[in-house]
Design a protein around this motif. Sequence first.
Motif, PDB file in Angstrom:
ATOM      1  N   LEU A 193     -23.107 -17.823  40.529  1.00 41.69           N
ATOM      2  CA  LEU A 193     -22.130 -18.773  40.005  1.00 41.69           C
ATOM      3  C   LEU A 193     -20.721 -18.190  40.037  1.00 41.69           C
ATOM      4  O   LEU A 193     -19.764 -18.891  40.378  1.00 41.69           O
ATOM      5  N   ILE A 194     -20.581 -16.921  39.712  1.00 42.00           N
ATOM      6  CA  ILE A 194     -19.273 -16.274  39.733  1.00 42.00           C
ATOM      7  C   ILE A 194     -18.690 -16.319  41.140  1.00 42.00           C
ATOM      8  O   ILE A 194     -17.533 -16.714  41.343  1.00 42.00           O
ATOM      9  N   VAL A 195     -19.482 -15.916  42.124  1.00 45.89           N
ATOM     10  CA  VAL A 195     -18.991 -15.868  43.506  1.00 45.89           C
ATOM     11  C   VAL A 195     -18.724 -17.272  44.034  1.00 45.89           C
ATOM     12  O   VAL A 195     -17.668 -17.533  44.623  1.00 45.89           O
ATOM     13  N   LEU A 196     -19.662 -18.182  43.833  1.00 45.86           N
ATOM     14  CA  LEU A 196     -19.461 -19.552  44.302  1.00 45.86           C
ATOM     15  C   LEU A 196     -18.206 -20.172  43.681  1.00 45.86           C
ATOM     16  O   LEU A 196     -17.407 -20.812  44.366  1.00 45.86           O
ATOM     17  N   SER A 197     -18.029 -19.962  42.389  1.00 40.55           N
ATOM     18  CA  SER A 197     -16.866 -20.531  41.700  1.00 40.55           C
ATOM     19  C   SER A 197     -15.558 -19.963  42.237  1.00 40.55           C
ATOM     20  O   SER A 197     -14.551 -20.661  42.299  1.00 40.55           O
ATOM     21  N   SER A 198     -15.590 -18.695  42.636  1.00 41.62           N
ATOM     22  CA  SER A 198     -14.371 -18.078  43.168  1.00 41.62           C
ATOM     23  C   SER A 198     -13.972 -18.674  44.518  1.00 41.62           C
ATOM     24  O   SER A 198     -12.827 -18.535  44.943  1.00 41.62           O
ATOM     25  N   LEU A 199     -14.916 -19.338  45.184  1.00 31.00           N
ATOM     26  CA  LEU A 199     -14.647 -19.918  46.498  1.00 31.00           C
ATOM     27  C   LEU A 199     -14.329 -21.415  46.452  1.00 31.00           C
ATOM     28  O   LEU A 199     -14.031 -22.012  47.481  1.00 31.00           O
ATOM     29  N   ILE A 200     -14.411 -22.003  45.278  1.00 28.14           N
ATOM     30  CA  ILE A 200     -14.163 -23.449  45.143  1.00 28.14           C
ATOM     31  C   ILE A 200     -12.772 -23.828  45.646  1.00 28.14           C
ATOM     32  O   ILE A 200     -12.599 -24.848  46.289  1.00 28.14           O
ATOM     33  N   ASP A 201     -11.786 -22.990  45.371  1.00 28.90           N
ATOM     34  CA  ASP A 201     -10.417 -23.354  45.744  1.00 28.90           C
ATOM     35  C   ASP A 201     -10.011 -22.871  47.130  1.00 28.90           C
ATOM     36  O   ASP A 201      -8.845 -23.003  47.513  1.00 28.90           O
ATOM     37  N   GLY A 202     -10.955 -22.309  47.881  1.00 28.83           N
ATOM     38  CA  GLY A 202     -10.632 -21.907  49.247  1.00 28.83           C
ATOM     39  C   GLY A 202     -11.360 -20.650  49.680  1.00 28.83           C
ATOM     40  O   GLY A 202     -11.912 -19.917  48.870  1.00 28.83           O
ATOM     41  N   GLU A 203     -11.348 -20.430  50.986  1.00 28.63           N
ATOM     42  CA  GLU A 203     -12.058 -19.297  51.575  1.00 28.63           C
ATOM     43  C   GLU A 203     -11.385 -17.972  51.217  1.00 28.63           C
ATOM     44  O   GLU A 203     -10.170 -17.931  51.017  1.00 28.63           O
ATOM     45  N   LYS A 204     -12.211 -16.930  51.136  1.00 25.94           N
ATOM     46  CA  LYS A 204     -11.718 -15.603  50.781  1.00 25.94           C
ATOM     47  C   LYS A 204     -12.592 -14.546  51.435  1.00 25.94           C
ATOM     48  O   LYS A 204     -13.736 -14.813  51.784  1.00 25.94           O
ATOM     49  N   TYR A 205     -12.063 -13.345  51.555  1.00 17.88           N
ATOM     50  CA  TYR A 205     -12.876 -12.216  51.991  1.00 17.88           C
ATOM     51  C   TYR A 205     -13.315 -11.445  50.746  1.00 17.88           C
ATOM     52  O   TYR A 205     -12.827 -11.702  49.633  1.00 17.88           O
TER      53      TYR A 205
END
Length: 112
Positions: A13-25
Amino acid sequence: MFSKDIIKGNMNLIVLSSLIDGEKYGYEITKVVQNLTEGAIQLKEGSLYPTLHKLEKDKLIEGYWVQQDPGKPSRKYYRITDEGIKTVEQEKQRWKFYINVMGRVIYGDPNT
């Protein structure tokens, strides 16, 4: 700080939530989470990358490589899929329920 068990149990959930607003490395994900939580959650490479690989295998995120400037290594970026977004929404509902129930247990107030 949170216990390692709480973070470990909620890494998806932490990782998925961090990607909600856009792609990241990967490193960018760690910084976003650290900033959002004011340092309360600090993701380590040893738990982040296995989580990213699992989420990718489960088709909740997609990873792709981007070549940086010449002489710099490529970076793997991650973006959340539609299925990943659905998963975040479901987990948010579970968390809302959990917080409500725990509020009643801790404070003894059914309106908490």
